[in-house]
Design a protein around this motif. Structure first.
Motif, PDB file in Angstrom:
ATOM      1  N   GLY A 156       1.246   5.504  -7.480  1.00  7.58           N
ATOM      2  CA  GLY A 156      -0.067   5.174  -6.937  1.00  7.58           C
ATOM      3  C   GLY A 156      -1.163   5.878  -7.704  1.00  7.58           C
ATOM      4  N   HIS A 171       0.809  -1.215   0.000  1.00 12.81           N
ATOM      5  CA  HIS A 171       0.000   0.000   0.000  1.00 12.81           C
ATOM      6  C   HIS A 171       0.844   1.267   0.000  1.00 12.81           C
ATOM      7  CE1 HIS A 171      -3.594  -2.273   0.321  1.00 12.81           C
ATOM      8  NE2 HIS A 171      -3.236  -2.845   1.449  1.00 12.81           N
ATOM      9  N   THR A 177      -4.335   4.696  -3.811  1.00 17.34           N
ATOM     10  CA  THR A 177      -3.456   3.549  -3.601  1.00 17.34           C
ATOM     11  C   THR A 177      -2.014   4.038  -3.583  1.00 17.34           C
ATOM     12  OG1 THR A 177      -3.197   3.091  -5.971  1.00 17.34           O
ATOM     13  CG2 THR A 177      -5.042   2.008  -4.847  1.00 17.34           C
ATOM     14  N   GLY A 178      -1.091   3.150  -3.221  1.00 18.73           N
ATOM     15  CA  GLY A 178       0.329   3.486  -3.235  1.00 18.73           C
ATOM     16  C   GLY A 178       0.647   4.628  -2.298  1.00 18.73           C
TER      17      GLY A 178
END
Length: 200
Positions: free
Chosen positions: A142, A27, A164-165
């Motif tokens: 992300g 993540h 995300t990321g």
């Protein structure tokens, strides 16, 4: 038996800790980052420009970054003000930049907006957007996911609903302003993004 139970517990604990570490890497988080939620001041801000070049059968397929996936509904030609394309869905993979200039290579930008919009009014160019901003550089990796109504107004807000990321679990608001428009073929949108929930 007790020794075996203790060894089993240690193995389970090690697997659990390893899974937490793996989840953090997947993540985009590290143990040094912390979750920040503040509704008074944003925890992260950025300004980006979205460049949309709509394919209309007369321009180059190489330069086009969006295309209509559906035709307007029959209702759009039956209303008193035809030409607003009610019901048309457009799919896009648009370059995004930090400045206003269109990038020299449209396919090699580090930030892209990928998604769709649909024209949802009979009497103007209001739309509904759903898209991801995809970051792919050494500075940021992300996605930020945005969606919401884009009424025909000077400025309008849409929601940042997740990420995300590097933007894992981010939420906030993106304020849009049309910065340039050239007929039906090209438009540029200034996007001021303010995140109120993010990892820093």
């Amino acid at each position: 038996m007790a020794a075996w139970s203790m060894a089993s517990l240690m193995i389970v604990a090690a697997i659990f800790l390893l899974s937490l570490t793996s989840a953090s890497v997947v993540h985009g988080r590290s143990s040094r980052r912390r979750f920040v939620r503040s509704y008074d001041e944003p925890c992260m801000e950025m300004r980006l420009y979205l460049h949309d070049i709509l394919y209309d059968y007369s321009n180059s397929t190489t330069n086009s970054t969006s295309a209509a996936a559906t035709k307007p509904t029959a209702l759009s030609t039956a209303v008193s003000s035809p030409g607003y394309f009610f019901g048309r869905v457009v799919v896009f993979n648009d370059p995004m930049t930090e400045g206003r200039a269109l990038p020299p290579s449209l396919e090699e930008t580090a930030v892209r907006a990928q998604g769709l919009y649909l024209l949802d009014k009979k009497d103007d160019f209001s739309a509904w957007f759903a898209f991801s901003i995809v970051f792919n550089s050494t500075a940021r990796r992300g996605t930020l996911n945005l969606m919401g109504a884009d009424p025909n107004a000077a400025t309008r807000d849409i929601s940042v609903v997740g990420g995300t990321g590097d933007f894992f679990m981010s939420r906030g608001v993106a304020t849009l302003r049309t910065d340039a428009i050239e007929g039906f073929k090209y438009f540029r949108v200034q996007m001021d993004i303010k995140l109120y929930e993010c990892y820093v």
